[in-house]
Design a protein around this motif. Sequence first.
Motif, PDB file in Angstrom:
ATOM      1  N   ALA A 195       0.837  -1.202   0.000  1.00 47.32           N
ATOM      2  CA  ALA A 195       0.000   0.000   0.000  1.00 47.32           C
ATOM      3  C   ALA A 195       0.873   1.254   0.000  1.00 47.32           C
ATOM      4  O   ALA A 195       1.871   1.317   0.727  1.00 47.32           O
ATOM      5  CB  ALA A 195      -0.921  -0.010   1.222  1.00 47.32           C
ATOM      6  N   PRO A 196       0.539   2.265  -0.798  1.00 46.34           N
ATOM      7  CA  PRO A 196       1.395   3.453  -0.897  1.00 46.34           C
ATOM      8  C   PRO A 196       1.533   4.236   0.408  1.00 46.34           C
ATOM      9  O   PRO A 196       2.598   4.789   0.679  1.00 46.34           O
ATOM     10  CB  PRO A 196       0.698   4.295  -1.977  1.00 46.34           C
ATOM     11  N   ASP A 197       0.496   4.288   1.212  1.00 49.38           N
ATOM     12  CA  ASP A 197       0.547   5.021   2.487  1.00 49.38           C
ATOM     13  C   ASP A 197       1.208   4.119   3.526  1.00 49.38           C
ATOM     14  O   ASP A 197       0.554   3.338   4.206  1.00 49.38           O
ATOM     15  CB  ASP A 197      -0.867   5.413   2.921  1.00 49.38           C
ATOM     16  N   ARG A 198       2.540   4.245   3.666  1.00 47.46           N
ATOM     17  CA  ARG A 198       3.275   3.302   4.494  1.00 47.46           C
ATOM     18  C   ARG A 198       2.982   3.463   5.980  1.00 47.46           C
ATOM     19  O   ARG A 198       2.901   2.475   6.716  1.00 47.46           O
ATOM     20  CB  ARG A 198       4.784   3.431   4.249  1.00 47.46           C
ATOM     21  N   SER A 199       2.817   4.673   6.466  1.00 47.09           N
ATOM     22  CA  SER A 199       2.535   4.839   7.897  1.00 47.09           C
ATOM     23  C   SER A 199       1.171   4.258   8.245  1.00 47.09           C
ATOM     24  O   SER A 199       1.009   3.613   9.289  1.00 47.09           O
ATOM     25  CB  SER A 199       2.616   6.314   8.296  1.00 47.09           C
ATOM     26  N   ARG A 200       0.190   4.448   7.373  1.00 49.74           N
ATOM     27  CA  ARG A 200      -1.134   3.866   7.608  1.00 49.74           C
ATOM     28  C   ARG A 200      -1.067   2.343   7.532  1.00 49.74           C
ATOM     29  O   ARG A 200      -1.694   1.636   8.332  1.00 49.74           O
ATOM     30  CB  ARG A 200      -2.124   4.408   6.577  1.00 49.74           C
ATOM     31  N   ALA A 201      -0.273   1.825   6.583  1.00 49.39           N
ATOM     32  CA  ALA A 201      -0.118   0.375   6.452  1.00 49.39           C
ATOM     33  C   ALA A 201       0.539  -0.228   7.692  1.00 49.39           C
ATOM     34  O   ALA A 201       0.134  -1.287   8.176  1.00 49.39           O
ATOM     35  CB  ALA A 201       0.701   0.046   5.207  1.00 49.39           C
ATOM     36  N   GLU A 202       1.546   0.436   8.221  1.00 47.95           N
ATOM     37  CA  GLU A 202       2.231  -0.072   9.416  1.00 47.95           C
ATOM     38  C   GLU A 202       1.289  -0.092  10.616  1.00 47.95           C
ATOM     39  O   GLU A 202       1.292  -1.041  11.403  1.00 47.95           O
ATOM     40  CB  GLU A 202       3.463   0.767   9.698  1.00 47.95           C
ATOM     41  N   ALA A 203       0.477   0.961  10.756  1.00 50.66           N
ATOM     42  CA  ALA A 203      -0.476   1.000  11.866  1.00 50.66           C
ATOM     43  C   ALA A 203      -1.522  -0.102  11.715  1.00 50.66           C
ATOM     44  O   ALA A 203      -1.871  -0.783  12.692  1.00 50.66           O
ATOM     45  CB  ALA A 203      -1.148   2.366  11.927  1.00 50.66           C
ATOM     46  N   ALA A 204      -2.025  -0.295  10.503  1.00 53.80           N
ATOM     47  CA  ALA A 204      -3.016  -1.347  10.270  1.00 53.80           C
ATOM     48  C   ALA A 204      -2.408  -2.728  10.502  1.00 53.80           C
ATOM     49  O   ALA A 204      -3.062  -3.627  11.062  1.00 53.80           O
ATOM     50  CB  ALA A 204      -3.568  -1.237   8.850  1.00 53.80           C
ATOM     51  N   ALA A 205      -1.159  -2.928  10.080  1.00 52.86           N
ATOM     52  CA  ALA A 205      -0.501  -4.218  10.277  1.00 52.86           C
ATOM     53  C   ALA A 205      -0.270  -4.495  11.755  1.00 52.86           C
ATOM     54  O   ALA A 205      -0.401  -5.640  12.208  1.00 52.86           O
ATOM     55  CB  ALA A 205       0.821  -4.245   9.513  1.00 52.86           C
ATOM     56  N   ASP A 206       0.084  -3.470  12.512  1.00 50.74           N
ATOM     57  CA  ASP A 206       0.286  -3.653  13.955  1.00 50.74           C
ATOM     58  C   ASP A 206      -0.999  -4.121  14.628  1.00 50.74           C
ATOM     59  O   ASP A 206      -0.995  -5.059  15.432  1.00 50.74           O
ATOM     60  CB  ASP A 206       0.767  -2.341  14.567  1.00 50.74           C
ATOM     61  N   ARG A 207      -2.108  -3.493  14.269  1.00 51.25           N
ATOM     62  CA  ARG A 207      -3.401  -3.912  14.818  1.00 51.25           C
ATOM     63  C   ARG A 207      -3.754  -5.326  14.383  1.00 51.25           C
ATOM     64  O   ARG A 207      -4.226  -6.148  15.181  1.00 51.25           O
ATOM     65  CB  ARG A 207      -4.480  -2.935  14.355  1.00 51.25           C
ATOM     66  N   LEU A 208      -3.501  -5.636  13.105  1.00 56.17           N
ATOM     67  CA  LEU A 208      -3.828  -6.954  12.582  1.00 56.17           C
ATOM     68  C   LEU A 208      -2.981  -8.034  13.249  1.00 56.17           C
ATOM     69  O   LEU A 208      -3.463  -9.148  13.518  1.00 56.17           O
ATOM     70  CB  LEU A 208      -3.616  -6.958  11.068  1.00 56.17           C
ATOM     71  N   GLY A 209      -1.735  -7.734  13.532  1.00 51.16           N
ATOM     72  CA  GLY A 209      -0.881  -8.698  14.203  1.00 51.16           C
ATOM     73  C   GLY A 209      -1.381  -9.036  15.597  1.00 51.16           C
ATOM     74  O   GLY A 209      -1.327 -10.204  16.027  1.00 51.16           O
ATOM     75  N   ARG A 210      -1.887  -8.035  16.296  1.00 50.53           N
ATOM     76  CA  ARG A 210      -2.459  -8.304  17.635  1.00 50.53           C
ATOM     77  C   ARG A 210      -3.688  -9.193  17.505  1.00 50.53           C
ATOM     78  O   ARG A 210      -3.897 -10.103  18.320  1.00 50.53           O
ATOM     79  CB  ARG A 210      -2.802  -6.984  18.331  1.00 50.53           C
ATOM     80  N   LEU A 211      -4.493  -8.944  16.470  1.00 54.19           N
ATOM     81  CA  LEU A 211      -5.685  -9.767  16.244  1.00 54.19           C
ATOM     82  C   LEU A 211      -5.286 -11.217  15.968  1.00 54.19           C
ATOM     83  O   LEU A 211      -5.910 -12.150  16.483  1.00 54.19           O
ATOM     84  CB  LEU A 211      -6.475  -9.171  15.083  1.00 54.19           C
ATOM     85  N   VAL A 212      -4.262 -11.417  15.151  1.00 54.62           N
ATOM     86  CA  VAL A 212      -3.800 -12.777  14.821  1.00 54.62           C
ATOM     87  C   VAL A 212      -3.380 -13.523  16.079  1.00 54.62           C
ATOM     88  O   VAL A 212      -3.707 -14.701  16.265  1.00 54.62           O
ATOM     89  CB  VAL A 212      -2.643 -12.719  13.802  1.00 54.62           C
ATOM     90  N   ARG A 213      -2.683 -12.844  16.963  1.00 54.28           N
ATOM     91  CA  ARG A 213      -2.220 -13.508  18.182  1.00 54.28           C
ATOM     92  C   ARG A 213      -3.377 -13.730  19.165  1.00 54.28           C
ATOM     93  O   ARG A 213      -3.475 -14.800  19.781  1.00 54.28           O
ATOM     94  CB  ARG A 213      -1.097 -12.708  18.832  1.00 54.28           C
ATOM     95  N   GLU A 214      -4.260 -12.756  19.287  1.00 50.50           N
ATOM     96  CA  GLU A 214      -5.390 -12.898  20.204  1.00 50.50           C
ATOM     97  C   GLU A 214      -6.321 -14.026  19.772  1.00 50.50           C
ATOM     98  O   GLU A 214      -6.832 -14.783  20.615  1.00 50.50           O
ATOM     99  CB  GLU A 214      -6.164 -11.579  20.285  1.00 50.50           C
ATOM    100  N   GLN A 215      -6.557 -14.149  18.473  1.00 46.82           N
ATOM    101  CA  GLN A 215      -7.466 -15.180  17.961  1.00 46.82           C
ATOM    102  C   GLN A 215      -6.732 -16.476  17.625  1.00 46.82           C
ATOM    103  O   GLN A 215      -7.355 -17.421  17.140  1.00 46.82           O
ATOM    104  CB  GLN A 215      -8.211 -14.647  16.735  1.00 46.82           C
ATOM    105  N   ARG A 216      -5.430 -16.505  17.877  1.00 47.25           N
ATOM    106  CA  ARG A 216      -4.610 -17.704  17.706  1.00 47.25           C
ATOM    107  C   ARG A 216      -4.753 -18.268  16.293  1.00 47.25           C
ATOM    108  O   ARG A 216      -4.952 -19.467  16.091  1.00 47.25           O
ATOM    109  CB  ARG A 216      -4.960 -18.733  18.776  1.00 47.25           C
ATOM    110  N   LEU A 217      -4.627 -17.382  15.325  1.00 45.26           N
ATOM    111  CA  LEU A 217      -4.761 -17.773  13.928  1.00 45.26           C
ATOM    112  C   LEU A 217      -3.476 -18.381  13.377  1.00 45.26           C
ATOM    113  O   LEU A 217      -3.506 -19.023  12.326  1.00 45.26           O
ATOM    114  CB  LEU A 217      -5.162 -16.561  13.078  1.00 45.26           C
ATOM    115  N   ALA A 218      -2.358 -18.155  14.060  1.00 43.39           N
ATOM    116  CA  ALA A 218      -1.078 -18.732  13.645  1.00 43.39           C
ATOM    117  C   ALA A 218      -0.660 -19.796  14.647  1.00 43.39           C
ATOM    118  O   ALA A 218      -0.672 -19.562  15.859  1.00 43.39           O
ATOM    119  CB  ALA A 218      -0.003 -17.648  13.566  1.00 43.39           C
ATOM    120  N   ALA A 219      -0.292 -20.961  14.142  1.00 43.25           N
ATOM    121  CA  ALA A 219       0.219 -22.043  15.002  1.00 43.25           C
ATOM    122  C   ALA A 219       1.676 -21.716  15.323  1.00 43.25           C
ATOM    123  O   ALA A 219       2.561 -21.873  14.473  1.00 43.25           O
ATOM    124  CB  ALA A 219       0.102 -23.384  14.292  1.00 43.25           C
TER     125      ALA A 219
END
Length: 314
Positions: A195-219
Motif C-alpha cells: 500500500a502506498p501510504d506506508r505509515s497507515r499500512a504499518e499502523a493497520a498491520a500492527d493492529r492486525l498482528g495483535r488480532l492474529v495472536r489474540e485469535q490464535r490464527l497462527a500455530a
Amino acid sequence: MAETGASSLPSPPSARSPLFRAEQFVWLTARVLEQRLFAYHFLHGAPDAVEAALDAYRNEDGGYGHALEPDLRGPVSQPLHTAHALRVLDALGRCGGQRVERVCRYLTSISTADGALPAIHPSQRGYPVAPFVPVVDDPPSDLLATGPIVGLLHRNEVWHAWLFRATDFCWQAVESLEKSHPYEVEAAVAFLDAAPDRSRAEAAADRLGRLVREQRLAALDPQRLDSFPVASGYAPGEHHFPHDFARSPESLARAWFTDDEMARSLDHLAAEQQEDGGWPIRWRQWAPAAALESRPLVTIDALRTLRAYGRFVG
C-alpha cells in the motif's frame, strides 16, 4: 574456450538436496507453467518462457481462466485466476504495460457496486469448482480477491482508474477486521505490504498482528498443533504458520512473531518436504487433478520462502 564456457554455466543442484528432490518432483508432476517457473527461480531459466506459458491461460476479456487457479475449473476468467497471473508477472518483473492495462479493464468490467472484486464471478456457474467455493448470482466484494490484486498493482506502481475505489475498499475492509481467518489475513497482508501510504499500512498491520495472536490464527509451536484451533470451514489440520503470513523478512507481518517463533515455523516448513520431493497441500482436496496441479505451486512457494529467509539449501 570450451572449458571457459562450461565453467560459466550454473552448477546443478547437489544430488538429494532439497532443491534437487523438488526439481525431480516438478518435472514429474507439474504443468508447463510451473516447470518454467521453477526453472526461472532456481535454474536460471528465461522469463520469456514463463510468460509464453502464462499466455495460454489469458482470455480475450483481459482476464485469466482455464484452471490457472486449480480449484476453479473451466475456461472463464475469474479474479482468483487473474491474481495468480499477476503474481507470476510480478515474479518476472513484468507486471506492467499493455498486458496489465488489459487486466485492469477486465477488473473494471466485473467489479461490484463499490468498485472492488467478488471472490467468484457468477460466470463460474456450470463449470466444476471446489465445493468450499460458493458460486452466487450477486456476490459481494471480497478482500480475499481484491487485496492481493490491489497490492500487486501498487507494488508495481501501476496507476489505473480502477485502483482508486478498490484501494479505498481494501483500507476499509482491513481496518474494520474483527473476527477473521488466516486466508483473509494473508490477503490483508498482501495489500498492506505494498500500500502506498506506508505509515497507515504499518499502523493497520500492527493492529492486525495483535488480532492474529489474540485469535490464535497462527500455530506458533508446530510440535503442539492440538493447542491451536483450525478455522471454521477449513480442512482438519489446516493450520497456518508464521511463514504463511510473513513470506519474506521484509513483510510487515514479520514483526508479529519472535525470532524463535519464526525459526520454529521455518524448521517445520523445511521438514514438510515429502519423500517424492514435493510439499503437501493442507487445504481440503476434492478432485485428483486439482490436487496434482496444486502441489508444484505449493512446492515452489515453499522453496522461495525458505530462500527468502536464508534457509534455502541448493
